[in-house]
Motif scaffolding. Structure first.
Motif, short mmCIF file in Angstrom:
data_model
loop_
_atom_site.label_atom_id
_atom_site.label_comp_id
_atom_site.label_asym_id
_atom_site.label_seq_id
_atom_site.Cartn_x
_atom_site.Cartn_y
_atom_site.Cartn_z
N LEU A 1 0.86 -1.18 0.00
CA LEU A 1 0.00 0.00 0.00
C LEU A 1 0.90 1.24 0.00
O LEU A 1 1.82 1.34 0.82
N LEU A 2 0.64 2.15 -0.91
CA LEU A 2 1.49 3.33 -1.05
C LEU A 2 0.61 4.57 -1.05
O LEU A 2 -0.34 4.65 -1.83
N THR B 1 -3.82 2.80 8.51
CA THR B 1 -3.74 4.23 8.20
C THR B 1 -2.33 4.56 7.73
O THR B 1 -1.34 4.21 8.38
N LEU B 2 -2.28 5.20 6.56
CA LEU B 2 -0.99 5.55 5.97
C LEU B 2 -0.81 7.06 6.06
O LEU B 2 -1.64 7.82 5.54
N ALA B 3 0.26 7.50 6.68
CA ALA B 3 0.58 8.93 6.72
C ALA B 3 0.92 9.38 5.29
O ALA B 3 1.17 8.54 4.42
N PRO B 4 0.96 10.70 5.02
CA PRO B 4 1.37 11.15 3.69
C PRO B 4 2.70 10.51 3.27
O PRO B 4 3.64 10.44 4.08
N LEU B 5 2.77 9.99 2.07
CA LEU B 5 3.94 9.35 1.46
C LEU B 5 4.35 8.03 2.14
O LEU B 5 5.42 7.49 1.85
N ALA B 6 3.48 7.51 3.02
CA ALA B 6 3.86 6.28 3.73
C ALA B 6 3.64 5.03 2.87
O ALA B 6 2.90 5.04 1.89
N VAL B 7 4.31 3.98 3.30
CA VAL B 7 4.26 2.70 2.61
C VAL B 7 3.97 1.62 3.64
O VAL B 7 4.48 1.69 4.76
N ALA B 8 3.17 0.63 3.28
CA ALA B 8 3.03 -0.55 4.15
C ALA B 8 3.18 -1.79 3.29
O ALA B 8 2.69 -1.84 2.16
#
Ligand code: GLA
Length: 672
Positions: free
Chosen positions: A628-629, A659-666
């Protein structure tokens, strides 16, 4: 047998991380600092010697391998593997001086001189001989070196030449293809404008014409050029393989590169490798980047190598913006999400001089104090956490057609109803809504197996061969769904209009005929209304469509063709075909494509995520990885995902929406 790429992966132990290393640009003491910092950044693979011909063979047949011996030993002693390049993309000054006939000549007769790179005629016997000699010398010396993990043949193959040697090779290629002149005359339709050939020596590459030249001749010359470049690759590949058979041999491709048919090229390689430089100044460049990544994965249907990217700015645009903080990391995971098994950069240490002195590097001019260095080193230390996902594969249910012959047909064909087709841009517009809706997409070419897909999207395939036409029809009659866009199926492999027209190849498929193409005037927009009352606009292109078996699902409501069909749906066998006879605006095309995907029973990778979240899956027999990007630089995003997985980067358990912060990757791993 394990593939050579799998052997490399096993040796590296996960994702390859590193980049082009050009120690010949630096004095000896710098090398020690290089390897120390490489270790600090987690570098495990470097590409060596790409442009080192003049440093390795300063005079014909006088080899100076001492410095390379030392670099190879130093890297090996520090646990860094080597992707050793043949340096044949940058022939030295002595070759241009002694053999000016090796230089490429442009369409207008202009000779490209020494002082850049890639200044070779791919058909030159002298160039090929010199390239073979340096390749053999390198293979002889380094094949057994313990640092050697991969061969990198030349670099970004591309030159075209209009030379006597190219003319002779073109003729031989045509003789193999057509056998006799009558067949060539028919294929090229030389009865037009008195272009008939009566002897083979009259046949030449299509030099700069007075006005317009024969479109079939241009098309064949383009095909020939791709083959001539590929021969340069296979010649060097065969030499290195003769010395050692167990490591991958690759060359690096470019983003949307017109001159080489990568479907054909990919069959000759152990892995596909891509250089990509999305413009950081354009937020939207991430869409074309993902498309190119999907293309690379699809070319061989397996993981591929991200061979080059920039740590920050490039030096090829008019204004070269840096990558904002976090963007390089995000772009790296984006490639991995779409199947890359490496994150490699051009280049390790920023050059002090030369054309690319302001191109960013893993180690910038300002050294380890630089922001870029920190981001690179952090990524290098982070990637081992997701090592288990290297080598995993993906499989989509949607296929998007991307074919070099279709591209060349449009690009080499003056005299079309309009002559400003941008094939990659049109394909990208069809890809965009699928990507933004988190659908997985494979790319297919004319020879791909369509049977594994539910939906095949054919954007603007002006030229199609008989084999693909048949395969597509079988796919549809067997129950598949096709969305086909305007000006497709029009000509055969020789760029001749298929009859009865139009579209000769797809008339039964789309259930309609078109009696006239009707390009839009500049700034002209047409209103379009779908049967359910939804409206959108279109521009650039219209067709005068006459449905035969198809139903009209949208009509123009303004312009010259007001009241006439714009979009059709046709049932054929057990399948369904949607035909789009105009350039719909983005909402109109999104609605059409997403509707077709839903109708074909295709679900997105995740549901309920905003458009700025990209989602992709890779899997092995036992584990599924969900990437997830978050591409937004300002908004966080919550993505509904199944509980039960592990977030490989943080180590935490997935219990509900992520929940992904701005520009986060999981990267979430689920046991199957
Ligand atoms: C290409 C080349 C490299 C370098 C980079 C950066 O991908 O392969 O040698 O020139 O671009 O511009």
């Amino acid at each position: 047998m394990t593939s050579r790429l799998a052997a490399l992966r096993a040796r590296i132990g996960g994702y390859a991380f590193g980049g082009d290393y050009n120690p010949e640009q630096w004095d000896r003491p710098v090398w020690d600092e290089d390897v120390r910092l490489m270790r600090e950044a987690g570098v495990n693979l470097v590409t060596l010697g790409v442009f080192a011909w003049a440093s390795l063979e300063p005079e014909p047949d006088k080899f100076t391998f001492g410095w390379l011996d030392e670099v190879m030993d130093l890297l090996h002693a520090n646990g860094i593997a080597v992707d050793l390049a043949t340096p044949t993309a940058a022939p030295p000054a002595w070759l241009a001086r002694e053999h000016p006939e090796t230089l490429p000549v442009a369409e207008d007769g202009h000779v490209f001189g020494f002082g850049n790179r890639l200044q070779f005629d791919p058909t030159s016997a002298v160039y090929r001989d010199r390239a073979a000699r340096i390749t053999r010398a390198l293979a002889e010396r380094y094949s057994g070196h313990p640092a050697l993990a991969m061969w990198h043949i030349s670099n970004e193959y591309g030159p075209v030449a209009y030379t006597p040697s190219s003319a002779a090779a073109f003729r031989a290629w045509l003789q193999r293809k057509y056998g006799d002149l009558d067949t060539l005359n028919d294929a090229w339709y030389t009865r037009f404008w008195s272009q008939r050939y009566s002897a083979w020596d009259q046949v030449c590459p299509p030099e700069m014409p007075r006005s317009w030249s024969n479109p079939a001749r241009r098309l064949d010359f383009t095909r020939f050029t791709s083959d001539a470049l590929l021969e340069c690759y296979t010649a060097e590949r065969d030499i290195v393989r003769g010395y050692r058979d167990d490591i991958p041999v690759v060359t690096n491709y470019m983003r949307f590169y017109q001159r080489a048919d990568y479907w054909r090229w990919a069959r000759e390689q152990d892995a596909v490798a891509l250089d990509i430089y999305p413009d950081p100044g354009q937020e939207d460049s991430r869409v074309a980047a993902s498309l190119n990544f999907d293309l690379m994965r699809s070319l061989r249907g397996e993981p591929w190598l991200l061979m080059e990217q920039a740590a920050s700015a490039v030096s090829q645009w008019r204004v070269n913006h840096p990558k904002r903080p976090g963007r390089m990391r995000l772009g790296s995971y984006q490639a991995i999400a779409h199947g890359a098994d490496s994150v490699l950069f051009f280049q390790w240490r920023a050059s002090r001089g030369g054309h690319e002195r302001f191109h960013s590097a893993m180690l910038p001019h300002s050294g380890t104090a630089a922001r870029t260095w920190n981001e690179v080193a952090e990524l290098g230390r982070e990637l081992p956490r997701i090592a288990a996902s290297a080598g995993s594969r993906s499989r989509a249910q949607i296929a998007l057609y991307f074919d070099w012959d279709a591209w060349w047909g449009l690009a080499e064909s003056h005299g079309l109803p309009r002559n400003d087709f941008d094939y990659p841009a049109l394909v990208t517009e069809h890809y965009r809504p699928l990507l933004l809706a988190q659908h997985a997409v494979d790319m297919v070419g004319a020879e791909s197996d369509l049977s594994r897909y539910r939906l095949v999207v054919i954007p603007n395939a002006y030229l199609v061969g008989d084999q693909f036409t048949r395969a597509l029809d079988e796919f549809v009659t067997g129950g598949g769904t096709v969305v086909c866009s305007f000006f497709s199926g029009v000509v055969d492999e020789n760029n001749q209009v298929r009859q009865p027209a139009y579209p000769g190849a797809f008339r039964e498929l789309i259930g309609a005929y078109i009696d006239e193409y009707w390009p839009g005037r500049a700034d002209e927009e047409f209103a379009v209304r779908f049967a359910d009352g939804t409206a959108c606009t279109a521009d650039w292109w219209q067709e005068s469509i006459h449905p035969e078996t198809a139903q009209v699902t949208a009509r123009f409501t303004s312009g010259d063709l007001a009241g006439r069909p714009a979009v059709l749906a046709n049932k054929r066998g057990a399948g369904r075909v949607v035909y789009v006879g105009t350039r719909l605006d983005r909402p109109g095309l999104a609605r059409t494509l997403l509707g077709a995907a839903a109708g074909a029973g295709v679900s997105p990778v995740v549901a309920g995520a905003p458009e700025f979240v990209e989602a992709a899956r890779r899997s092995t027999d036992s584990v599924e990885y969900l990437f997830l990007l978050n591409h937004s630089g300002i908004e966080a995003a919550t993505v509904p995902v199944a509980p039960g997985g592990t977030d490989l980067i943080t180590g935490s358990q997935v219990t509900g929406p992520v929940t992904l912060a701005p520009l986060a990757v999981a990267v979430l791993a689920y046991r199957k």
